[in-house]
Motif scaffolding. Sequence first.
Motif, PDB file in Angstrom:
ATOM      1  N   GLU A 300      47.689  44.118  39.130  1.00  0.00           N
ATOM      2  CA  GLU A 300      47.592  44.117  37.665  1.00  0.00           C
ATOM      3  C   GLU A 300      47.079  42.773  37.156  1.00  0.00           C
ATOM      4  O   GLU A 300      46.277  42.710  36.218  1.00  0.00           O
ATOM      5  N   VAL A 301      47.548  41.701  37.765  1.00  0.00           N
ATOM      6  CA  VAL A 301      47.116  40.363  37.352  1.00  0.00           C
ATOM      7  C   VAL A 301      45.616  40.192  37.613  1.00  0.00           C
ATOM      8  O   VAL A 301      44.859  39.730  36.744  1.00  0.00           O
ATOM      9  N   SER A 304      43.408  42.131  35.200  1.00  0.00           N
ATOM     10  CA  SER A 304      43.361  41.495  33.889  1.00  0.00           C
ATOM     11  C   SER A 304      42.519  40.227  33.910  1.00  0.00           C
ATOM     12  O   SER A 304      41.696  39.989  33.017  1.00  0.00           O
ATOM     13  N   MET A 312      45.554  45.587  31.699  1.00  0.00           N
ATOM     14  CA  MET A 312      46.534  45.176  30.693  1.00  0.00           C
ATOM     15  C   MET A 312      45.998  43.998  29.880  1.00  0.00           C
ATOM     16  O   MET A 312      45.265  43.155  30.405  1.00  0.00           O
ATOM     17  N   ARG A 314      46.618  40.395  27.978  1.00  0.00           N
ATOM     18  CA  ARG A 314      47.379  39.221  28.437  1.00  0.00           C
ATOM     19  C   ARG A 314      48.842  39.306  27.982  1.00  0.00           C
ATOM     20  O   ARG A 314      49.755  38.996  28.754  1.00  0.00           O
ATOM     21  N   LEU A 317      50.645  41.848  30.016  1.00  0.00           N
ATOM     22  CA  LEU A 317      50.813  41.358  31.381  1.00  0.00           C
ATOM     23  C   LEU A 317      51.964  40.363  31.460  1.00  0.00           C
ATOM     24  O   LEU A 317      52.752  40.378  32.421  1.00  0.00           O
ATOM     25  N   TYR A 320      55.131  42.379  31.423  1.00  0.00           N
ATOM     26  CA  TYR A 320      55.238  43.075  32.713  1.00  0.00           C
ATOM     27  C   TYR A 320      55.774  42.133  33.801  1.00  0.00           C
ATOM     28  O   TYR A 320      56.690  42.472  34.557  1.00  0.00           O
TER      29      TYR A 320
END
Length: 331
Positions: A300-301, A304, A312, A314, A317, A320
């Motif tokens: 996910e990071v 992004s 997602m 920022r 994220l 999350y």
Amino acid sequence: MNKMLNSVEAQRLSIHILTAVGPNSGLWLASEMAKDSGNMEEDVRKFLRTCVSFGSDLRSKPDQFDTVDKVCMSILRRQTNREAVSKDDYGKALGLSGRVQRLRVEKGEAGLSYANITGICSGFQDPVLRRFWENRLFELFPEVSVAGRQGDLEMRSLVWLCAALQRSDNYQNILDKIEESDRGSLEALLSARTEEPPRKFGEEPVRLYSAISALTKTVGLNISDLAGDELGIQPNTWYSWRQNWTLAEGDNFKDGIPKNRLTRVQMMLLSVIFDLDLYESAYFLALAGYRFIPGEPDGEVIRSLRGIPEAMSRDALKTYLREGMFTGRWK
């Protein structure tokens, strides 16, 4: 660029490249080495041949090195030339206190330390093999910081391999077989990026906490707010960690890595807070001895940071990562 990739990451990428080459990777490597026969270091040759052999073993049996017990027993078999190696043997070689602790490690309820990993590999007389198998264990435990362990041999080998890859007619096809997160690292390595750190990280030599201090100013925060509000760390704890880390860092971690330190997920959260891109984030994580790994939350990071449209935001994220961090889902 060698500051961006530590020994574990450089080795892992080398294995992935050679595996992507296919079943004839050994012949391809030998052919490419022959072109540089007069200029190639023997340790680089030996390291890359070990990577080819490891990749070949994975191709025939993909799960043979996927757990700590399998890797540790493989290590002992190679050190002793004995097939009959027990789990108790590897527990003792790691320096674990007994069967219960070993079982906890096997189940993922406990981790290994830097000292455990280097201890079981100390039986290798060949420094190349010792480094290779240490790296393999470090790869299984990404929460263990390898700060100070620069990927010198591994990085030289990867740089040579990337040059050979770019000469190949099959270059793009090989690159396409590599996982998206790894392609990001390779694209940065193969691009025109220099070895200089990102300017926003402050003056050289770049150190972890001096970089955090410089980056904090770019987003209009102070350290107390960053530690307490963003990471949930008490200021006194933050400054204690900083002092211990800075002392160890100044001595190139000769006496080991501080036990209490910023975690890998906290470092990823900071990279989001500081609005870093993927290259900058990889560099930032490496300052603390960490790296991105396949899976979540890293996936996910990375999505992004690369600006993929469906990724997602920022802010999402950050939420999350914080939720996973505070619930213990992310280590």
